[in-house]
Design an enzyme around this catalytic site. Structure first.
Site, PDB file in Angstrom:
ATOM      1  N   GLU A   1     -47.565   7.283  59.296  1.00  0.00           N
ATOM      2  CA  GLU A   1     -47.482   6.817  57.909  1.00  0.00           C
ATOM      3  C   GLU A   1     -47.213   8.058  57.066  1.00  0.00           C
ATOM      4  O   GLU A   1     -48.113   8.619  56.437  1.00  0.00           O
ATOM      5  CB  GLU A   1     -48.779   6.109  57.502  1.00  0.00           C
ATOM      6  CG  GLU A   1     -48.645   5.271  56.238  1.00  0.00           C
ATOM      7  CD  GLU A   1     -48.684   6.117  54.971  1.00  0.00           C
ATOM      8  OE1 GLU A   1     -47.588   6.499  54.454  1.00  0.00           O
ATOM      9  OE2 GLU A   1     -49.791   6.395  54.508  1.00  0.00           O
TER      10      GLU A   1
ATOM     11  N   GLU B   1     -43.120  12.945  51.905  1.00  0.00           N
ATOM     12  CA  GLU B   1     -44.093  13.392  52.911  1.00  0.00           C
ATOM     13  C   GLU B   1     -43.409  13.868  54.190  1.00  0.00           C
ATOM     14  O   GLU B   1     -44.005  13.872  55.258  1.00  0.00           O
ATOM     15  CB  GLU B   1     -45.093  12.277  53.210  1.00  0.00           C
ATOM     16  CG  GLU B   1     -46.020  11.978  52.031  1.00  0.00           C
ATOM     17  CD  GLU B   1     -47.126  10.988  52.370  1.00  0.00           C
ATOM     18  OE1 GLU B   1     -47.241  10.602  53.560  1.00  0.00           O
ATOM     19  OE2 GLU B   1     -47.860  10.597  51.455  1.00  0.00           O
TER      20      GLU B   1
END
Length: 266
Positions: free
Chosen positions: A77, A86
């Site tokens: 994730e 990210e």
């Protein structure tokens, strides 16, 4: 099946993988305190024998030492509100090159940004100024931010155009250092376009997708890319937007007006 994860967090994804039948899950977490907490949660749920949390940055892992063998499935994730923030592209490429079998399953398999032009209803007062107490403050709009968070569910938004795919990344392939292309949004109704609303779409294969298109509420928030100036769109009008990326961030802005913006031009 051996599973590899980047970013243990609470250990939830690793535990779900174990519950789904993984023989063993190796999860790396660069923050030692988070790794310690994840281990405690995993132990509390009686899964320590099937999940190993490694307190290292993914770049520091060594195959044969930290991971005894290449993994058959990769789960992570590492997608944020802005899709690329990210490091989903470089980290997935790192995992594929160093820690996965050639035919390993990736979850998700592709990540995309979807979007539509919206009116300023419910948001314009957050980023535009006009008349205040009888004074015209519109010149201050030069400080309007480029991008803002639209909040859970996107707030009260009025979509003026059809939704289009702004960018799509197949995580099985290495992404270029940068890329640029143009998308065209067709107005379904007349209105004053203030921003481009952007949300996520994750494809896990076998027809399983996730999309946080407003008013869908999730842990990811849609974002608004504010147009330099509001523009009026008649129904059927075409607005061209340029989309680019540098592997860490998406950039969107109106393309220069051209005949391609004319729906009568094929």
């Amino acid at each position: 099946m051996i599973v590899f994860e980047i970013g243990a967090g609470t250990g939830l994804l690793a535990m779900l993988a174990a519950r789904a039948g993984a023989a063993h899950v190796y999860s790396c977490e660069r923050r030692a305190d988070v790794a310690e907490a994840a281990r405690a949660i995993i132990a509390h749920n009686s899964l320590s024998d099937r999940i190993t949390v490694i307190a290292k940055d993914a770049h520091d892992l060594r195959l044969g030492e930290d991971l005894p063998q290449r993994a058959d499935l990769f789960v992570a994730e590492i997608v944020d509100n802005s899709l690329l923030g990210e490091q989903v592209l470089p980290l997935t490429e790192l995992a594929r090159a160093r820690f996965l079998t050639p035919d390993a399953i990736l979850l998700p398999r592709t990540v995309s940004a979807m979007g539509a032009l919206v009116s300023g209803h419910g948001h314009w007062q957050d980023y535009r100024m006009d008349q205040v107490m009888g004074f015209d403050l519109s010149p201050f709009n030069r400080f309007t931010p480029v991008e803002i968070n639209a909040g859970k569910g996107g707030g009260e938004l009025e979509l003026l155009t059809e939704a289009v795919e702004l960018a799509r990344f197949d995580l099985h392939q290495d992404a270029p250092a940068e890329a640029r292309h143009e998308v065209h949004l067709i107005a379904q109704q007349a209105g004053r376009a203030e921003a481009l609303l952007r949300w996520l779409q994750l494809d896990f294969g076998d027809g399983i997708t996730f999309e946080n298109r407003p008013p869908q509420r999730s842990s990811w928030d849609p974002h608004l890319h504010l147009l330099p100036e509001a523009r009026w769109l008649d129904a059927g009008a075409v607005c061209a937007m340029t989309v680019s990326h540098n592997r860490e961030r998406l950039f969107l802005w109106p393309s220069e007006p051209s005949e391609r913006d004319d729906p009568s031009v094929g």
